[in-house]
Design a protein around this motif. Structure first.
Motif, PDB file in Angstrom:
ATOM      1  N   VAL A  42       1.630  22.666   3.434  1.00  0.00           N
ATOM      2  CA  VAL A  42       2.507  21.582   3.886  1.00  0.00           C
ATOM      3  C   VAL A  42       2.740  20.621   2.718  1.00  0.00           C
ATOM      4  CG1 VAL A  42       2.769  19.673   5.508  1.00  0.00           C
ATOM      5  CG2 VAL A  42       1.663  21.796   6.247  1.00  0.00           C
ATOM      6  N   PRO A  43       4.007  20.346   2.385  1.00  0.00           N
ATOM      7  CA  PRO A  43       4.258  19.452   1.250  1.00  0.00           C
ATOM      8  C   PRO A  43       3.835  18.026   1.543  1.00  0.00           C
ATOM      9  CG  PRO A  43       6.311  19.989   2.387  1.00  0.00           C
ATOM     10  CD  PRO A  43       5.245  20.846   3.003  1.00  0.00           C
ATOM     11  N   GLY A  44       3.547  17.299   0.479  1.00  0.00           N
ATOM     12  CA  GLY A  44       3.155  15.899   0.600  1.00  0.00           C
ATOM     13  C   GLY A  44       2.088  15.554  -0.423  1.00  0.00           C
ATOM     14  N   TRP A  45       1.857  14.277  -0.593  1.00  0.00           N
ATOM     15  CA  TRP A  45       0.904  13.803  -1.589  1.00  0.00           C
ATOM     16  C   TRP A  45      -0.532  14.027  -1.139  1.00  0.00           C
ATOM     17  CZ3 TRP A  45       2.704   8.471  -3.928  1.00  0.00           C
ATOM     18  CH2 TRP A  45       3.944   8.661  -4.563  1.00  0.00           C
ATOM     19  N   ARG A  46      -1.373  14.338  -2.098  1.00  0.00           N
ATOM     20  CA  ARG A  46      -2.823  14.370  -1.919  1.00  0.00           C
ATOM     21  C   ARG A  46      -3.427  13.292  -2.826  1.00  0.00           C
ATOM     22  NH1 ARG A  46       0.119  18.455   0.591  1.00  0.00           N
ATOM     23  NH2 ARG A  46      -1.247  19.973   1.610  1.00  0.00           N
ATOM     24  N   ALA A  53      -3.704   4.510  -7.171  1.00  0.00           N
ATOM     25  CA  ALA A  53      -3.267   3.465  -6.238  1.00  0.00           C
ATOM     26  C   ALA A  53      -4.090   2.194  -6.420  1.00  0.00           C
ATOM     27  CB  ALA A  53      -3.385   3.963  -4.804  1.00  0.00           C
ATOM     28  N   ARG A  54      -3.429   1.048  -6.328  1.00  0.00           N
ATOM     29  CA  ARG A  54      -4.097  -0.232  -6.481  1.00  0.00           C
ATOM     30  C   ARG A  54      -3.405  -1.270  -5.603  1.00  0.00           C
ATOM     31  NH1 ARG A  54      -6.666   2.950  -8.826  1.00  0.00           N
ATOM     32  NH2 ARG A  54      -7.663   2.851 -10.886  1.00  0.00           N
ATOM     33  N   GLY A  55      -4.146  -2.286  -5.189  1.00  0.00           N
ATOM     34  CA  GLY A  55      -3.543  -3.429  -4.527  1.00  0.00           C
ATOM     35  C   GLY A  55      -2.968  -3.109  -3.163  1.00  0.00           C
ATOM     36  N   THR A  56      -1.893  -3.806  -2.805  1.00  0.00           N
ATOM     37  CA  THR A  56      -1.252  -3.664  -1.504  1.00  0.00           C
ATOM     38  C   THR A  56      -0.136  -2.630  -1.593  1.00  0.00           C
ATOM     39  OG1 THR A  56      -1.743  -5.973  -0.964  1.00  0.00           O
ATOM     40  CG2 THR A  56      -0.051  -4.866   0.357  1.00  0.00           C
ATOM     41  N   LEU A  57      -0.213  -1.613  -0.757  1.00  0.00           N
ATOM     42  CA  LEU A  57       0.758  -0.528  -0.768  1.00  0.00           C
ATOM     43  C   LEU A  57       1.669  -0.611   0.445  1.00  0.00           C
ATOM     44  CD1 LEU A  57      -1.668   2.437  -1.614  1.00  0.00           C
ATOM     45  CD2 LEU A  57      -0.407   0.993  -3.218  1.00  0.00           C
ATOM     46  N   ASP A  58       2.889  -0.109   0.277  1.00  0.00           N
ATOM     47  CA  ASP A  58       3.794   0.037   1.410  1.00  0.00           C
ATOM     48  C   ASP A  58       3.318   1.193   2.284  1.00  0.00           C
ATOM     49  OD1 ASP A  58       5.420  -2.040   0.554  1.00  0.00           O
ATOM     50  OD2 ASP A  58       6.667  -0.714  -0.679  1.00  0.00           O
ATOM     51  N   ALA A  86      -8.865   2.749  -5.417  1.00  0.00           N
ATOM     52  CA  ALA A  86      -7.780   3.535  -4.828  1.00  0.00           C
ATOM     53  C   ALA A  86      -8.048   3.807  -3.352  1.00  0.00           C
ATOM     54  CB  ALA A  86      -7.619   4.848  -5.594  1.00  0.00           C
ATOM     55  N   SER A  87      -9.309   4.107  -3.017  1.00  0.00           N
ATOM     56  CA  SER A  87      -9.660   4.365  -1.619  1.00  0.00           C
ATOM     57  C   SER A  87      -9.354   3.162  -0.741  1.00  0.00           C
ATOM     58  CB  SER A  87     -11.147   4.721  -1.509  1.00  0.00           C
ATOM     59  OG  SER A  87     -11.456   5.869  -2.260  1.00  0.00           O
ATOM     60  N   VAL A  88      -9.736   1.977  -1.204  1.00  0.00           N
ATOM     61  CA  VAL A  88      -9.496   0.760  -0.420  1.00  0.00           C
ATOM     62  C   VAL A  88      -7.995   0.521  -0.249  1.00  0.00           C
ATOM     63  CG1 VAL A  88      -9.702  -1.755  -0.455  1.00  0.00           C
ATOM     64  CG2 VAL A  88     -11.689  -0.341  -0.965  1.00  0.00           C
ATOM     65  N   ALA A  89      -7.236   0.686  -1.321  1.00  0.00           N
ATOM     66  CA  ALA A  89      -5.789   0.448  -1.240  1.00  0.00           C
ATOM     67  C   ALA A  89      -5.135   1.389  -0.231  1.00  0.00           C
ATOM     68  CB  ALA A  89      -5.160   0.620  -2.625  1.00  0.00           C
ATOM     69  N   VAL A  90      -5.492   2.669  -0.281  1.00  0.00           N
ATOM     70  CA  VAL A  90      -4.887   3.644   0.628  1.00  0.00           C
ATOM     71  C   VAL A  90      -5.353   3.421   2.057  1.00  0.00           C
ATOM     72  CG1 VAL A  90      -4.824   6.105   1.212  1.00  0.00           C
ATOM     73  CG2 VAL A  90      -4.491   5.363  -1.163  1.00  0.00           C
ATOM     74  N   LEU A  91      -6.657   3.181   2.248  1.00  0.00           N
ATOM     75  CA  LEU A  91      -7.169   2.968   3.605  1.00  0.00           C
ATOM     76  C   LEU A  91      -6.554   1.722   4.242  1.00  0.00           C
ATOM     77  CD1 LEU A  91     -10.938   3.884   3.177  1.00  0.00           C
ATOM     78  CD2 LEU A  91      -9.268   5.080   4.583  1.00  0.00           C
TER      79      LEU A  91
END
Length: 204
Positions: A42-46, A53-58, A86-91
């Protein structure tokens, strides 16, 4: 002992109940939760694409694979393990866009936090060695709200009551040894679809 299978099952059952759900793999060398869900194609980011990733993400939902209605962040084939930042930003991004986030954190070495409204489940092999190993993890991590799921099967016949009394924490579920489930996972069939008994445990 089945922690990744349980995490995938919990996420699947949640999504089947029309709860917007994300599943995140943080277990070091976990091997890829997309494989557990039969979604390696299945396509998509891993994490390969999200490791910086850092900070506040959309909202990340449109970028991620969504097998069986579960928004998924798994290790990629290059197995880049994310940093705590990165874990915190994504979560945090997933927590804003989803009603439930299930995290497969391995032994919890790199699980970021703290978070509000969480439950911590520790999967324990139902044998003496497994219980002693779990006691070591509990002593080291000092989790105050942990609950245990016992993995039973051949050679793993300690009762849930014995496990609860030895560890001093409540047992909230039992994962049985299921030949059908193992065969299904080997060919990429998602766990809850493969095993009704697992689905029942996850719903409970």
């Amino acid at each position: 002992v089945g922690a990744s299978t349980l995490a995938a099952g919990l996420a699947q059952v949640s999504a089947n109940q029309a709860i917007s759900t994300a599943l995140v793999e943080l277990a070091p060398a976990g091997g890829g939760l997309d494989l557990v869900l039969g979604a390696e194609g299945v396509p998509g980011w891993r994490w390969d694409e999200l490791s910086s990733a850092r900070g506040t993400l959309d909202d990340l939902s449109d970028l991620l694979p969504c097998p069986h209605g579960v928004t998924l962040v798994s290790l990629g084939r290059r197995a880049h393990h994310p940093s705590a930042e990165a874990s915190v930003a994504v979560l945090r991004a997933l927590a804003r866009s989803h009603d439930r986030v299930v995290v497969d954190a391995g032994r919890g070495e790199d699980a970021p936090g703290p978070w509000s409204r969480t439950r911590t489940l520790l999967v324990v092999a139902g044998d003496v060695r497994g219980v002693l190993a779990a006691r070591g993890v509990l002593d080291e991590r000092r989790w105050s709200d942990v609950e245990v799921v016992v993995r039973q099967g051949p050679g793993r016949r300690l009762s849930s009551q014995d496990v609860a009394e030895t560890l001093g924490v409540p047992v909230v579920g039992i994962l049985p040894q299921r030949g059908r489930l193992a065969r299904a996972l080997s060919v990429g069939e998602a766990p809850v679809m493969a095993d009704r008994r697992l689905a029942k445990v996850c719903r409970r």
